[in-house]
Design an enzyme around this catalytic site. Structure first.
Site, PDB file in Angstrom:
ATOM      1  N   GLU A  93       0.819  -1.206   0.000  1.00 38.83           N
ATOM      2  CA  GLU A  93       0.000   0.000   0.000  1.00 38.83           C
ATOM      3  C   GLU A  93       0.850   1.252   0.000  1.00 38.83           C
ATOM      4  O   GLU A  93       1.997   1.244   0.436  1.00 38.83           O
ATOM      5  CB  GLU A  93      -0.915  -0.012   1.216  1.00 38.83           C
ATOM      6  CG  GLU A  93      -0.168  -0.230   2.490  1.00 38.83           C
ATOM      7  CD  GLU A  93      -1.095  -0.585   3.640  1.00 38.83           C
ATOM      8  OE1 GLU A  93      -1.753  -1.635   3.542  1.00 38.83           O
ATOM      9  OE2 GLU A  93      -1.139   0.153   4.604  1.00 38.83           O
ATOM     10  N   CYS A 106       3.558   8.299   1.344  1.00 39.30           N
ATOM     11  CA  CYS A 106       4.135   7.299   2.229  1.00 39.30           C
ATOM     12  C   CYS A 106       4.315   6.015   1.420  1.00 39.30           C
ATOM     13  O   CYS A 106       3.333   5.457   0.928  1.00 39.30           O
ATOM     14  CB  CYS A 106       3.174   7.101   3.399  1.00 39.30           C
ATOM     15  SG  CYS A 106       3.648   5.812   4.523  1.00 39.30           S
ATOM     16  N   CYS A 113       6.454  -7.539   6.735  1.00 31.28           N
ATOM     17  CA  CYS A 113       7.681  -7.200   7.467  1.00 31.28           C
ATOM     18  C   CYS A 113       7.985  -8.343   8.423  1.00 31.28           C
ATOM     19  O   CYS A 113       7.080  -8.918   9.019  1.00 31.28           O
ATOM     20  CB  CYS A 113       7.504  -5.901   8.245  1.00 31.28           C
ATOM     21  SG  CYS A 113       9.014  -5.384   9.113  1.00 31.28           S
ATOM     22  N   CYS A 117       6.953  -5.992  15.242  1.00 22.83           N
ATOM     23  CA  CYS A 117       6.684  -5.054  16.332  1.00 22.83           C
ATOM     24  C   CYS A 117       5.237  -5.302  16.780  1.00 22.83           C
ATOM     25  O   CYS A 117       4.351  -5.505  15.938  1.00 22.83           O
ATOM     26  CB  CYS A 117       6.865  -3.613  15.868  1.00 22.83           C
ATOM     27  SG  CYS A 117       8.534  -3.302  15.257  1.00 22.83           S
ATOM     28  N   CYS A 120       2.111  -3.257  15.360  1.00 19.04           N
ATOM     29  CA  CYS A 120       2.096  -2.942  13.930  1.00 19.04           C
ATOM     30  C   CYS A 120       1.334  -3.983  13.108  1.00 19.04           C
ATOM     31  O   CYS A 120       1.615  -5.182  13.183  1.00 19.04           O
ATOM     32  CB  CYS A 120       3.535  -2.820  13.436  1.00 19.04           C
ATOM     33  SG  CYS A 120       3.652  -2.589  11.656  1.00 19.04           S
ATOM     34  N   GLU A 163      10.542  -2.756   6.452  1.00 22.90           N
ATOM     35  CA  GLU A 163      11.692  -2.102   7.073  1.00 22.90           C
ATOM     36  C   GLU A 163      12.677  -1.702   5.963  1.00 22.90           C
ATOM     37  O   GLU A 163      13.356  -2.554   5.390  1.00 22.90           O
ATOM     38  CB  GLU A 163      12.345  -3.086   8.073  1.00 22.90           C
ATOM     39  CG  GLU A 163      13.679  -2.653   8.608  1.00 22.90           C
ATOM     40  CD  GLU A 163      13.744  -1.199   9.097  1.00 22.90           C
ATOM     41  OE1 GLU A 163      12.937  -0.809   9.944  1.00 22.90           O
ATOM     42  OE2 GLU A 163      14.617  -0.463   8.603  1.00 22.90           O
ATOM     43  N   SER A 194      12.530   5.862   7.480  1.00 22.56           N
ATOM     44  CA  SER A 194      12.199   5.519   8.864  1.00 22.56           C
ATOM     45  C   SER A 194      12.649   4.090   9.140  1.00 22.56           C
ATOM     46  O   SER A 194      12.359   3.177   8.363  1.00 22.56           O
ATOM     47  CB  SER A 194      10.675   5.637   9.042  1.00 22.56           C
ATOM     48  OG  SER A 194      10.274   5.124  10.287  1.00 22.56           O
ATOM     49  N   SER A 216      12.401   4.745  14.749  1.00 28.62           N
ATOM     50  CA  SER A 216      11.201   4.322  15.475  1.00 28.62           C
ATOM     51  C   SER A 216      11.637   3.771  16.830  1.00 28.62           C
ATOM     52  O   SER A 216      11.933   2.595  16.965  1.00 28.62           O
ATOM     53  CB  SER A 216      10.467   3.235  14.687  1.00 28.62           C
ATOM     54  OG  SER A 216       9.916   3.793  13.516  1.00 28.62           O
ATOM     55  N   HIS A 218      10.138   4.280  20.320  1.00 30.15           N
ATOM     56  CA  HIS A 218       8.958   3.765  21.029  1.00 30.15           C
ATOM     57  C   HIS A 218       9.177   3.353  22.481  1.00 30.15           C
ATOM     58  O   HIS A 218       8.211   3.108  23.204  1.00 30.15           O
ATOM     59  CB  HIS A 218       8.302   2.594  20.282  1.00 30.15           C
ATOM     60  CG  HIS A 218       8.069   2.845  18.835  1.00 30.15           C
ATOM     61  ND1 HIS A 218       7.551   4.023  18.367  1.00 30.15           N
ATOM     62  CD2 HIS A 218       8.297   2.072  17.740  1.00 30.15           C
ATOM     63  CE1 HIS A 218       7.461   3.964  17.036  1.00 30.15           C
ATOM     64  NE2 HIS A 218       7.914   2.800  16.630  1.00 30.15           N
ATOM     65  N   CYS A 337       0.039   2.224   8.881  1.00 33.28           N
ATOM     66  CA  CYS A 337       0.896   1.190   8.323  1.00 33.28           C
ATOM     67  C   CYS A 337       0.313  -0.227   8.278  1.00 33.28           C
ATOM     68  O   CYS A 337      -0.023  -0.810   9.293  1.00 33.28           O
ATOM     69  CB  CYS A 337       2.146   1.234   9.200  1.00 33.28           C
ATOM     70  SG  CYS A 337       3.308  -0.045   9.067  1.00 33.28           S
TER      71      CYS A 337
HETATM   72  N1  SAH Z   1       9.730  -0.293   9.455  1.00 25.59           N
HETATM   73  C1  SAH Z   1       9.953   1.103   9.551  1.00 25.59           C
HETATM   74  C2  SAH Z   1       9.069   1.935   8.652  1.00 25.59           C
HETATM   75  C3  SAH Z   1       7.645   1.518   8.542  1.00 25.59           C
HETATM   76  S1  SAH Z   1       6.689   1.726   9.993  1.00 25.59           S
HETATM   77  C4  SAH Z   1       9.839   1.556  10.981  1.00 25.59           C
HETATM   78  O1  SAH Z   1       9.417   0.773  11.834  1.00 25.59           O
HETATM   79  O2  SAH Z   1      10.221   2.689  11.230  1.00 25.59           O
HETATM   80  C5  SAH Z   1       6.446   3.468   9.942  1.00 25.59           C
HETATM   81  C6  SAH Z   1       5.926   4.064  11.242  1.00 25.59           C
HETATM   82  O3  SAH Z   1       4.575   3.656  11.483  1.00 25.59           O
HETATM   83  C7  SAH Z   1       6.769   3.627  12.419  1.00 25.59           C
HETATM   84  O4  SAH Z   1       7.144   4.687  13.250  1.00 25.59           O
HETATM   85  C8  SAH Z   1       5.829   2.689  13.094  1.00 25.59           C
HETATM   86  O5  SAH Z   1       6.181   2.564  14.384  1.00 25.59           O
HETATM   87  C9  SAH Z   1       4.464   3.336  12.847  1.00 25.59           C
HETATM   88  N2  SAH Z   1       3.335   2.435  13.147  1.00 25.59           N
HETATM   89  C10 SAH Z   1       3.254   1.123  12.910  1.00 25.59           C
HETATM   90  N3  SAH Z   1       2.087   0.622  13.389  1.00 25.59           N
HETATM   91  C11 SAH Z   1       1.417   1.668  13.937  1.00 25.59           C
HETATM   92  C12 SAH Z   1       0.156   1.782  14.607  1.00 25.59           C
HETATM   93  N4  SAH Z   1      -0.636   0.727  14.813  1.00 25.59           N
HETATM   94  N5  SAH Z   1      -0.209   3.007  15.045  1.00 25.59           N
HETATM   95  C13 SAH Z   1       0.582   4.083  14.847  1.00 25.59           C
HETATM   96  N6  SAH Z   1       1.781   4.036  14.219  1.00 25.59           N
HETATM   97  C14 SAH Z   1       2.197   2.830  13.769  1.00 25.59           C
HETATM   98 FE1  SF4 Z   2       8.171  -3.739  10.504  1.00 24.30          FE
HETATM   99 FE2  SF4 Z   2       8.226  -1.079  11.017  1.00 24.30          FE
HETATM  100 FE3  SF4 Z   2       5.988  -2.549  11.406  1.00 24.30          FE
HETATM  101 FE4  SF4 Z   2       8.083  -2.890  13.040  1.00 24.30          FE
HETATM  102  S1  SF4 Z   2       6.850  -1.001  12.799  1.00 24.30           S
HETATM  103  S2  SF4 Z   2       6.837  -4.535  12.123  1.00 24.30           S
HETATM  104  S3  SF4 Z   2       9.764  -2.623  11.608  1.00 24.30           S
HETATM  105  S4  SF4 Z   2       6.963  -2.155   9.464  1.00 24.30           S
END
Ligand code: SAH
Ligand code: SF4
Length: 359
Positions: A93, A106, A113, A117, A120, A163, A194, A216, A218, A337
């Site tokens: 997407e 974006c 991935c 996390c 996510c 990622e 990111s 990222s 967190h 995401c």
């Molecule tokens: N893998 C990379 C880039 C993709 S995620 C990374 O982790 O940085 C991009 C951003 O979306 C990251 O900061 C991630 O933490 C955030 N993200 C993922 N799931 C989310 C959710 N459920 N609510 C808010 N932000 C989220």
């Molecule tokens: Fe992958 Fe980024 Fe999602 Fe973590 S937050 S699972 S690194 S896409």
């Protein structure tokens, strides 16, 4: 016959190599870049400054093909989310976020991935495949030229699925095309990669390309970060912070790293967490982007109350940090995401759904 090369994903340098191999002059590379990325032309036969022989030669070894838009969703506040199908059939997407003075795209760098996390939606789907550079830049091409889109994209963030630093070469190649004056000409401030913290590749990054970096984070302590961002077990906070410092030191001009911090109710959102974060970032030139958790089906996490979010931000600012709150946009179309692909199987009901035939 070997498979044709998709020239959409080639940087100026790669295209020059390609033309030299074809025993053609190098300047053809510049002409081709303009045709593809400034004029949006994909058909060699429409490239009027290439003679017939060259066009034939090109068509026999190469093609220019973006991925396909499968569906398009528009939210009430104007965010547009595209579900895109790769050649393999996998879905990714991209999201276009129109704002007053800019239009941000974006992009996804992987289908799925592997890093899992816990907050996510993409992580919950597991890893499917790396995108090729033409599939990454293809998202920017589509956002600019699909249906004669009149407003060009001004900013790109690698914050979609995947990622980026685990698909390093393709991400660098596509970012080079984004920066190139003869194609999109986006400055380093307008492209953000990111990462969840792939330390060896953060160390490599500034030598290969100058773009903006977002981490990222967190969580500010290993115990919690190991749990919610499991890659932390491999690259713990200390090594991550050191790589951020080295990154900043690499450049002569002063710059910031963006620290992304999702706020999850009862998990990482107390004043104690904010205090640990402040200490951890005390000597790093950064700005903090607070992102309220965006919920998705199957997740038990919750978004904190507005009071709690406000208090967390206020604390950081009282300690002299720059903190902004990301306004969650596109909730109506699950624009966080990975959520759209995740929803595909459970059907998307009640959304402002526009379905297009594959182009
Ligand atoms: N893998 C990379 C880039 C993709 S995620 C990374 O982790 O940085 C991009 C951003 O979306 C990251 O900061 C991630 O933490 C955030 N993200 C993922 N799931 C989310 C959710 N459920 N609510 C808010 N932000 C989220
Ligand atoms: Fe992958 Fe980024 Fe999602 Fe973590 S937050 S699972 S690194 S896409």
């Amino acid at each position: 016959m070997s498979e044709k090369i998709n020239l959409l994903g080639c940087s100026l340098e790669s295209l020059e190599g390609f033309f030299i191999n074809l025993q053609e002059p190098k300047f053809r590379a510049k002409q081709l870049l303009k045709w593809i990325h400034q004029k949006g032309v994909l058909d060699f036969d429409l490239m009027t400054d290439f003679n017939k022989d060259l066009r034939k030669k090109l068509s026999s070894v190469a093609l220019i093909e973006p991925p396909k838009i499968y569906q398009e969703y528009i939210s009430e506040e104007g965010t547009i989310k595209y579900l895109i199908q790769l050649r393999s059939g996998s879905m990714i997407e991209m999201v276009v976020i129109p704002e007053k003075n800019r239009r941000t795209l974006c992009v996804s760098s992987q289908a799925g991935c592997a890093l899992q996390c816990t907050f996510c939606a993409t992580g919950a789907q597991g890893f499917d495949q790396n995108l090729e550079s033409h599939e990454i830049i293809g998202q920017l091409w589509l956002a600019n030229f699909y249906k004669n889109n009149s407003k060009p994209i001004t900013n790109v963030v690698f914050m979609g699925m995947g990622e980026p630093l685990l698909n390093y070469d393709a991400v660098i190649e596509s970012a080079k095309i984004m920066k190139e004056q003869l194609s999109y000409g986006l400055s380093r401030k307008r492209i953000t990669i990111s990462t969840s913290g792939i330390v060896p590749n953060i160390n490599k990054l500034p030598k290969d390309i100058d773009v903006s970096l977002a981490i990222s984070l967190h969580a500010a302590e290993d115990k919690l970060r190991n749990e919610i961002v499991p890659i932390n077990n491999k690259y713990p906070i200390k090594s991550l912070i050191q790589s951020c410092k080295d990154y900043l030191d690499y450049f002569e001009n002063k710059r910031n790293i963006t620290i992304e911090y999702i706020l999850i109710d009862g998990v990482n959102d107390s004043i104690e967490h904010a205090s640990k974060l402040t200490k951890l970032l005390s000597d790093i030139s950064c700005k903090i982007n607070l992102i309220p958790f965006n919920s998705f089906p199957g997740s038990n996490y919750k978004r904190p109350s507005n009071n709690k979010i406000g208090a967390f931000k206020k604390y950081l600012m009282s300690k002299g940090l720059i903190a902004t709150l990301r306004v969650t946009r596109g909730d109506g179309v699950d624009a966080a995401c990975g959520q759209l692909v995740g929803n595909l199987s459970s059907s998307i009901k009640g959304k402002n759904l526009i379905t297009h035939k594959l182009i």
